[in-house]
Design an enzyme around this catalytic site. Structure first.
Site, PDB file in Angstrom:
ATOM      1  N   LYS B  83       0.851  -1.197   0.000  1.00 25.95           N
ATOM      2  CA  LYS B  83       0.000   0.000   0.000  1.00 25.95           C
ATOM      3  C   LYS B  83       0.888   1.249   0.000  1.00 25.95           C
ATOM      4  CE  LYS B  83      -3.972   1.995   2.514  1.00 25.95           C
ATOM      5  NZ  LYS B  83      -4.881   1.831   3.676  1.00 25.95           N
ATOM      6  N   SER B 158      -9.811   1.976   2.748  1.00 26.24           N
ATOM      7  CA  SER B 158      -8.895   2.704   1.907  1.00 26.24           C
ATOM      8  C   SER B 158      -7.881   1.832   1.158  1.00 26.24           C
ATOM      9  CB  SER B 158      -8.136   3.723   2.761  1.00 26.24           C
ATOM     10  OG  SER B 158      -7.304   3.073   3.694  1.00 26.24           O
ATOM     11  N   SER B 182     -10.067  -0.514   6.939  1.00 27.96           N
ATOM     12  CA  SER B 182      -9.465  -0.293   5.619  1.00 27.96           C
ATOM     13  C   SER B 182      -8.775  -1.495   4.990  1.00 27.96           C
ATOM     14  CB  SER B 182      -8.473   0.873   5.685  1.00 27.96           C
ATOM     15  OG  SER B 182      -9.152   2.105   5.634  1.00 27.96           O
TER      16      SER B 182
END
Lengths: 121, 499
Positions: B83, B158, B182
């Site tokens: 990420k 997210s 997330s």
């Protein structure tokens, strides 16, 4: 889930000393002040939109006033660690050149900024 | 583009075994994944950054070491996606924000070092909601990521780029971060396993901070065994993270076959009613039956104050974010918008560098922490957090794990919720409590809805209860209805052309 169930800890909101403040509706002036504190500039249309959105979120949050929190200690973090220190030994250090290479502006091994003193308050 | 449930990709476990055993080269594994990326990344947009040449060089290096008889580690040759809020030395790390466009971290996050030491091959940095604020990956400054299961829908967020990259077969493993759901919510939306470990179990050195009392790094994978494999690599004490637990990390891989005989499972009444889609509820009930069939005892339990977790979270997380994001001022990292004075430069930089959701949360947090409101909002939210934790502690006196939906619905359409922050926040209702209490939780695929979209069920466990949670997850995975996941069969790599 939007519905509030009544729970054992609930009490009458009118008796809640935190209630009045939490239920004050955030105003455009408040948002303008907060934006200034956070170093953000808002256009008038943005101020309008953000004020409505922040009010909706804070309205939802005001349901916390329903709980009886007397005698409850605030929880700041999940794990009760405090004053954590590692051994005082020189470890791997970041290269100053690498760090400054990604800064917007640097000079003589330091971060460079526009004038600070004498700027309008 | 909608995948049928039969599409399968090799697991990290199978790849690592084959590469370490010399039956498959890391380079061949990488090429198969790069080919899938080349074919559909143009549609999916899972990545902010890729470097195929660096990945090939790394794969060659692994192959050379295997040929020389070296043990290259438990993730030998496994392609992995990181990420874009996790620092990678010399590789751009943007948090999907214009604010960090062009910033190159001078060091690797601890998790990135651990993965490299375990033989993994990093293939790219995944798109995300800006600074991890959002539930759809639509808040990225670089454009949204689409859900590989149905490209008219969001992948969740997210960690949406992380989830989409695994679901689309670009890599068998991705790391995400989870502050309020997330990792778990995008895992549910994309048909994956997603894990939020106990607070403090995985080092956050090099994770760009959002809500420091809530953030944790964890894996997104096709299978429970892969998630265990990765968690065992990245967990453990780190003297570089002052919130890192000093206790030894549980070894989850060793407990995957423990089963659930006699395990007490609580179905959380408050998360089984209004606002949860009927098909999602049906999957949770079916999952409960599967656990009973495997010997568990399922009972209904109550967490009476869990309904207040959304309110507490949307004060605490923005308060912490407003503090953490004060460091982006045009001086040290990334963007600077020039102005005659430093004060004006900082305001212009922050105004142009941050997107609307980030500004919204910074202002909300600044308000909640400001004089006169601090105790009314922040103080109250912290006390509510303590009360919710008390509810969890009480319920774990009677049960070992909790079972709930991961999300109220399956993946929603692009643009459906992005203009209504409160509607977007409601999506986190089942996941945020675990972050507030700091306990582990994970989403496991369990069934499809009538549109063929994956449904995730969530398991939660007490602090450091990962081994029990994974054992239950393994039982659910074995019992899951067909088609829940895109990837799976562990024998794939051994088969000719199985990549």
């Amino acid at each position: 889930m939007s519905k509030r169930r009544s729970v054992g800890r609930c009490r009458d909101r009118s008796a809640d000393s935190l209630g009045p403040e939490m239920n004050d509706r955030i105003s455009k002036d408040d948002v303008e002040k907060v934006a200034r504190l956070a170093l953000l500039h808002l256009e008038p249309s943005e101020l309008e939109t953000f004020t409505g959105q922040l009010a909706a979120i804070l309205d939802h949050a005001s349901d916390m006033g329903q709980l009886d929190l007397s005698g409850v200690e605030p929880m700041t973090q999940p794990v009760p660690l405090s004053n954590v220190m590692r051994a005082d030994e020189v470890g791997e250090l970041l290269d100053r050149g690498d760090v400054l290479a990604s800064a917007p502006c640097s000079e003589d091994g330091q971060f460079r900024v526009p004038p600070v003193l004498g700027e309008p308050s | 583009m909608t995948h049928d449930g039969a599409t399968t990709y090799p697991t990290a476990t199978a790849i690592a075994e084959a590469v370490a055993g010399g039956t498959l080269s890391a380079s061949a594994v990488l090429d198969a994944h790069l080919a899938r990326t080349a074919a559909s990344e143009g549609t999916i947009h899972a990545f902010n950054h890729t470097d195929d040449d660096a990945a090939r060089q790394r794969a060659n290096e692994i192959d050379a070491r295997v040929s020389a008889g070296e043990d290259v580690g438990p993730l030998a040759g496994v392609p992995i996606v990181i990420k874009d809020n996790i620092c990678t030395k010399g590789v751009p790390t943007t948090c999907s924000s214009r604010m960090l466009d062009g910033w190159i971290p001078p060091y690797d996050a601890t998790v990135v070092r651990k993965l490299a030491a375990a033989g993994a091959v990093t293939v790219g940095k995944a798109n995300m909601d800006e600074f991890a604020m959002g539930s759809s990956t639509e808040n990225s400054a670089f454009g949204p990521t689409l859900n590989p299961r149905d490209t008219t829908r969001v992948p969740g967020g997210s960690s949406g780029g992380s989830a989409a990259s695994v679901a689309a077969g670009f890599a068998p493993v991705a790391l995400g971060s989870d502050t309020g759901g997330s990792i778990r919510q995008p895992a549910a939306f994309c048909g994956l396993v997603g894990v939020k470990p106990t607070y403090g179990l995985v080092s956050r050195l090099g994770l760009i901070a959002f809500g420091s009392s809530l953030d944790q790094i964890g894996p997104l994978t096709h299978t429970v065994a892969d998630a265990a494999l990765v968690l065992d690599v990245i967990s453990g004490h780190d003297s570089g993270d002052s919130t890192s637990l000093p206790t030894p990390a549980p070894r989850v891989s060793a407990h995957l076959d423990d089963g659930v005989a006699g395990l007490r499972v609580g179905l959380v009444r408050e998360l089984m009613g209004d606002g949860i889609a009927p098909e999602v509820l049906a999957s949770v009930n079916q999952a409960a039956e599967a656990l009973v069939a495997a010997g568990a005892i399922v009972e209904e339990v109550s967490l009476p104050t869990i309904d207040y977790s959304l309110s507490a979270y949307y004060i605490i997380a923005p308060a912490e974010a407003s503090s953490n994001l004060s460091r982006y001022d045009g001086v040290r990292y990334g963007l600077r918008v020039d102005a005659p004075t430093t004060g004006e430069m900082m305001e212009r930089t922050r105004t142009q560098g941050f997107g609307d959701e980030v500004k919204r949360r910074i202002m909300l947090g600044t308000y909640a922490l400001s004089a006169g409101y601090y105790d009314a909002f922040y103080g109250t939210a912290q006390r509510v957090r303590a009360v919710i934790r008390g509810d969890f502690d009480a319920v774990y006196n009677n049960v070992d794990v909790l079972l709930t939906p991961t999300t109220p619905t399956t993946a929603f359409k692009l643009a459906e919720k992005v203009s209504d922050p409160m509607a977007m926040y409601m999506n986190d209702i089942c996941t945020i409590a675990s972050n507030l209490v700091g306990q582990p939780s994970m989403s496991v695929p369990f069934g499809l809805d009538s549109d063929g979209l994956p449904i995730g069920v969530q398991l939660m466990a007490p602090t450091l209860g990962e081994t029990t949670m994974f054992a239950a997850a393994a039982v659910l995975e074995a019992a899951q209805p067909l088609g829940s996941q895109l990837g799976s069969p562990r024998t794939l790599v051994a088969n000719e052309g199985g990549l």
